[in-house]
Write a protein that holds these residues in place. Sequence first.
Motif, PDB file in Angstrom:
ATOM      1  N   ALA A  32       0.825  -1.465  -0.161  1.00  0.00           N
ATOM      2  CA  ALA A  32      -0.246  -0.066  -0.314  1.00  0.00           C
ATOM      3  C   ALA A  32       1.144   1.463  -0.235  1.00  0.00           C
ATOM      4  N   LEU A  33       0.564   2.424  -1.024  1.00  0.00           N
ATOM      5  CA  LEU A  33       1.353   3.833  -0.911  1.00  0.00           C
ATOM      6  C   LEU A  33       1.149   4.181   0.574  1.00  0.00           C
ATOM      7  N   VAL A  34       1.808   4.522   0.940  1.00  0.00           N
ATOM      8  CA  VAL A  34       1.996   5.207   1.896  1.00  0.00           C
ATOM      9  C   VAL A  34       2.087   7.324   1.634  1.00  0.00           C
ATOM     10  N   SER A  35       2.820   7.201   1.055  1.00  0.00           N
ATOM     11  CA  SER A  35       2.964   8.117   1.021  1.00  0.00           C
ATOM     12  C   SER A  35       4.493   8.633  -0.193  1.00  0.00           C
ATOM     13  N   MET A  36       4.238   9.686  -1.607  1.00  0.00           N
ATOM     14  CA  MET A  36       4.617  10.055  -2.582  1.00  0.00           C
ATOM     15  C   MET A  36       4.781  11.462  -3.030  1.00  0.00           C
ATOM     16  N   ILE A  93       6.634   5.680  -0.919  1.00  0.00           N
ATOM     17  CA  ILE A  93       6.783   4.749   0.512  1.00  0.00           C
ATOM     18  C   ILE A  93       5.610   3.832   0.792  1.00  0.00           C
ATOM     19  N   PHE A  94       6.243   2.677   0.842  1.00  0.00           N
ATOM     20  CA  PHE A  94       5.384   1.794   0.659  1.00  0.00           C
ATOM     21  C   PHE A  94       5.268   0.481   1.737  1.00  0.00           C
ATOM     22  N   GLU A  95       4.288   0.483   2.447  1.00  0.00           N
ATOM     23  CA  GLU A  95       3.843  -0.627   3.116  1.00  0.00           C
ATOM     24  C   GLU A  95       3.868  -2.044   2.758  1.00  0.00           C
ATOM     25  N   ALA A  96       3.729  -2.825   3.248  1.00  0.00           N
ATOM     26  CA  ALA A  96       3.083  -4.475   2.930  1.00  0.00           C
ATOM     27  C   ALA A  96       1.740  -4.541   3.646  1.00  0.00           C
ATOM     28  N   LYS A  97       0.354  -4.263   2.926  1.00  0.00           N
ATOM     29  CA  LYS A  97      -0.902  -5.327   3.781  1.00  0.00           C
ATOM     30  C   LYS A  97      -0.998  -6.918   3.429  1.00  0.00           C
ATOM     31  N   GLY A  98      -1.981  -6.925   4.595  1.00  0.00           N
ATOM     32  CA  GLY A  98      -2.377  -8.117   4.268  1.00  0.00           C
ATOM     33  C   GLY A  98      -1.289  -9.237   3.324  1.00  0.00           C
ATOM     34  N   GLU A  99      -2.277 -10.268   3.718  1.00  0.00           N
ATOM     35  CA  GLU A  99      -1.525 -11.827   3.348  1.00  0.00           C
ATOM     36  C   GLU A  99      -0.659 -11.640   1.617  1.00  0.00           C
ATOM     37  N   ARG A 100       0.301 -12.217   1.614  1.00  0.00           N
ATOM     38  CA  ARG A 100       1.357 -12.063   0.475  1.00  0.00           C
ATOM     39  C   ARG A 100       0.241 -12.703  -0.640  1.00  0.00           C
TER      40      ARG A 100
END
Length: 257
Positions: free
Chosen positions: A206-210, A222-229
């Motif tokens: 998920a995009l955190v900021s650009m 900047i991205f974070e992993a969300k949910g299951e891979r």
Amino acid sequence: MRRGPALFLGLMLAACSGAPVAIDNKEQGTPAANSGFPAADRPVAGILSPRWSTEEARDRLNEAGQVMDLAGIKPDMTVADIGAGEGYYTVRLAARVGDKGRVVAEDIVPETRDYLATRVLREKLDNVSVRLGLPADPRLPENSFDRVLMVHMYHEIESPYEFLWRLRPALAPGGQAVVVDADRPTQDHGTPPELLKCEFAAVGYALVSMKPMPSAGGYIAIFEAKGERPEPSAIRACKSGKTATPAVLPKEESKEP
């Protein structure tokens, strides 16, 4: 406590003995092409140089300082510098995270890795290790990194979906992947922002900021992993030039045709 101390024990022993600063650098072949991941629907830029610009020019613009500030890099963090090249970010990250922080600098070109290892030894950066990655696999230990930086190199990744999929487990809880690149076609050594967001989303980030990043020639995302891979077979490639984000297929639809 993360796996930092154990991860770096071998490195510190090598550094003290005068050996090249590197860990887990067994030469491995590239994974088979038919790995179950979709191919990127875009050109891939070749690696032209281990440096993007001179360090003096970049420092005049406070490039690294601004990127580290926007990425929220603080003392005691564990950070990976992917595509580290000659180490412009590596040495500045080492100073930012401090003696209790850790930096892993990685490159896929053995000669560049060796050059950087020599620099790390020369500058006595005891909180830095240098390692050799693979084009489709950063080969990072799981649950270890607060931040993973990819500066002016994302457009050179030949298999972005496999690379991002294999990167996900390396992020610690709350960890973030940070991309700095130019807003231009991949063949011109940049990545269009919408394409970047699409490729990350396809692997469950998920995009955190650009934000615009003129001092670094483009933008910072900047991205974070969300949910299951997602399963590799559930990932759908982004169409180059498209702005839509592909959805990961539901589990019952994720079989190959």
